[in-house]
Design a protein around this motif. Structure first.
Motif, PDB file in Angstrom:
ATOM      1  N   VAL A  20       0.943  -1.180  -0.095  1.00 50.23           N
ATOM      2  CA  VAL A  20      -0.009   0.190  -0.049  1.00 50.23           C
ATOM      3  C   VAL A  20       0.834   1.265   0.021  1.00 50.23           C
ATOM      4  O   VAL A  20       0.675   2.324  -0.610  1.00 50.23           O
ATOM      5  N   GLU A  21       2.025   1.237   0.919  1.00 49.97           N
ATOM      6  CA  GLU A  21       3.070   2.343   0.688  1.00 49.97           C
ATOM      7  C   GLU A  21       3.328   2.514  -0.780  1.00 49.97           C
ATOM      8  O   GLU A  21       3.399   3.860  -1.032  1.00 49.97           O
ATOM      9  N   VAL A  53       2.011   1.658  -3.518  1.00 47.27           N
ATOM     10  CA  VAL A  53       0.962   1.891  -4.314  1.00 47.27           C
ATOM     11  C   VAL A  53       0.540   3.630  -4.274  1.00 47.27           C
ATOM     12  O   VAL A  53       0.569   4.427  -5.086  1.00 47.27           O
ATOM     13  N   GLY A  54       0.763   4.024  -2.878  1.00 45.94           N
ATOM     14  CA  GLY A  54       0.758   5.621  -2.883  1.00 45.94           C
ATOM     15  C   GLY A  54       2.133   6.434  -3.580  1.00 45.94           C
ATOM     16  O   GLY A  54       1.681   7.565  -3.979  1.00 45.94           O
ATOM     17  N   GLU A  55       2.922   5.541  -3.632  1.00 42.46           N
ATOM     18  CA  GLU A  55       4.154   6.155  -4.349  1.00 42.46           C
ATOM     19  C   GLU A  55       4.030   6.190  -5.822  1.00 42.46           C
ATOM     20  O   GLU A  55       4.410   7.104  -6.713  1.00 42.46           O
ATOM     21  N   VAL A  56       3.259   4.996  -6.555  1.00 46.78           N
ATOM     22  CA  VAL A  56       2.959   4.975  -7.738  1.00 46.78           C
ATOM     23  C   VAL A  56       2.052   6.211  -8.017  1.00 46.78           C
ATOM     24  O   VAL A  56       1.961   7.024  -9.030  1.00 46.78           O
TER      25      VAL A  56
END
Lengths: 107, 107, 107, 107
Positions: free
Chosen positions: A31-32, A34-37
Motif C-alpha cells: 500500500v505504501e 501504491v501511494g508512491e505510484v
C-alpha cells in the motif's frame, strides 16, 4: 540479460520471504508503494510539483515485488492463476488469443 | 504449462493496452484490486465474515496485471528495472545472491 | 438533524475502538474501503459496468470512519491538527481565509 | 478553539474545490496520502527506518481532507449519510446508542 519468468521470481523471493505471517506486513508495504505510484502519476499529470525524486518504473516494480512476495508466502502459483484467470476473461470479453495460446504461438 | 516471462507478459498486454493516456484509468482499476486484496486478507484474518467470494490469488494476479499494464503503456522494461533495483537493494541490505546472479546460476 | 463535530465523532468512535493495537486492522479496513471508492468512481466513469451496488457517498463515509477511528485510538486531536495543517497550507498556497478564520467568521 | 462540524468543513472545502470533474484527481491525491499513512504506520511498527519525517496525524488529516473534498464536489451531505449508515450498522451489530442518539444525548 536473462529473461525473468514469474515462477523464477517467486523462487527468488522465497529465499527472502517464507512465512505466511508476513502477509499483513508485506501488504502494508504494498500500500505504501501504491501511494508512491500515485505520487509519481500525480507529478507526471501536474497535480504535484515534480521534484524528480519519483520514478514510475521503480514504484511499479515495488508494487509487483510485494504482490509476488505475498503470493509466494501463501504458496500461490501465480503463473497458473494468471493463465486460468486470463482464459475466463478472454471468453467473457471475446479477446483472442488468450495468454495460453499467445505463449504457445511464441514457442 | 509454459513459463511466463515478464517480458512476454508485457508483449501480451501490449496487444490489449497501448495508449499511455490509460495510465490513470488503469491505476484506478489497480486501486480497486488492491482494495480487494485487503478484503481477501481481512476475511482470512477474521476481520470480515468469509463468504467464500474472495480469492487472494486472483486479486493478487489482478494487481500484478494492472501494474504490468501501466508499465507497458509507459514503455517501461520491467525486467531491466527489476534487475537494477534488486542489485541496489542487495548491496544496501547485504543480501546475496542478487536476482541477476540467481538467474545466472539457474542457467 | 444535529451537526456532527469532528471531536464528537471521535468521542463516539472511542466507545467502539479504544486500543492503539487496532491500528493495522483498522488500516486494512480503510484500504478495503478506498478500493470500494475506486470501484464506485470506476462505475461512474464507465470503467466498470454499473450494477447499482456501489454508493460513492457510503464508501467515502467508510473511508472517513476508519481514518477518524485510527486517529482516535492513537489519541490524535483531529480538529487541532486540521487547523494547524490548514494554516500552513493557506500560507504556502496563498489561500485565505484559512479554516480558523473561516470558523471565526461563521460565529 | 472552535469545534469543526463536518458540514462546516464541507462548506469551507467548497470554496477550494467545486467541480465534480476533479473527482479522479482528488482521488489520486487521496491514494497518495493513504500510502503515506501506510508509511507512517510502517515506521511506527518498525517495518521501515523512522527518519522522523512521517506524521500519522497529518497523513490521516490529509486522507480525511480529500475524502471530504470528493464528497463535497459530488454534493454529498456527509453528516446525513453518516447518521443513516451508522443507524443501519448499529442495528446490524447491536451497538447502542447509535450516532444519532449519541448526538441527542450530548445536547
Amino acid at each position: 540479460m536473462n529473461s525473468i519468468t514469474i515462477s523464477t521470481l517467486q523462487e527468488y523471493l522465497k529465499t527472502k520471504y517464507d512465512n505466511p505471517q508476513y502477509t499483513n506486513s508485506l501488504f502494508m508495504k504494498l500500500v505504501e508503494e501504491v501511494g508512491e505510484v500515485a505520487e509519481a502519476i500525480n507529478k507526471i499529470d501536474g497535480r504535484k510539483a515534480d521534484d524528480g525524486l519519483s520514478s514510475l518504473s521503480e514504484e511499479l516494480v515495488d508494487v509487483i515485488h510485494y504482490a509476488v512476495a505475498i503470493a509466494t508466502i501463501n504458496d500461490i502459483d501465480l503463473e497458473q492463476v494468471m493463465i486460468e484467470k486470463d482464459k475466463k476473461a478472454s471468453v467473457k470479453y471475446h479477446q483472442f488469443p488468450n495468454l495460453q495460446d499467445y505463449l504457445n504461438n511464441e514457442k
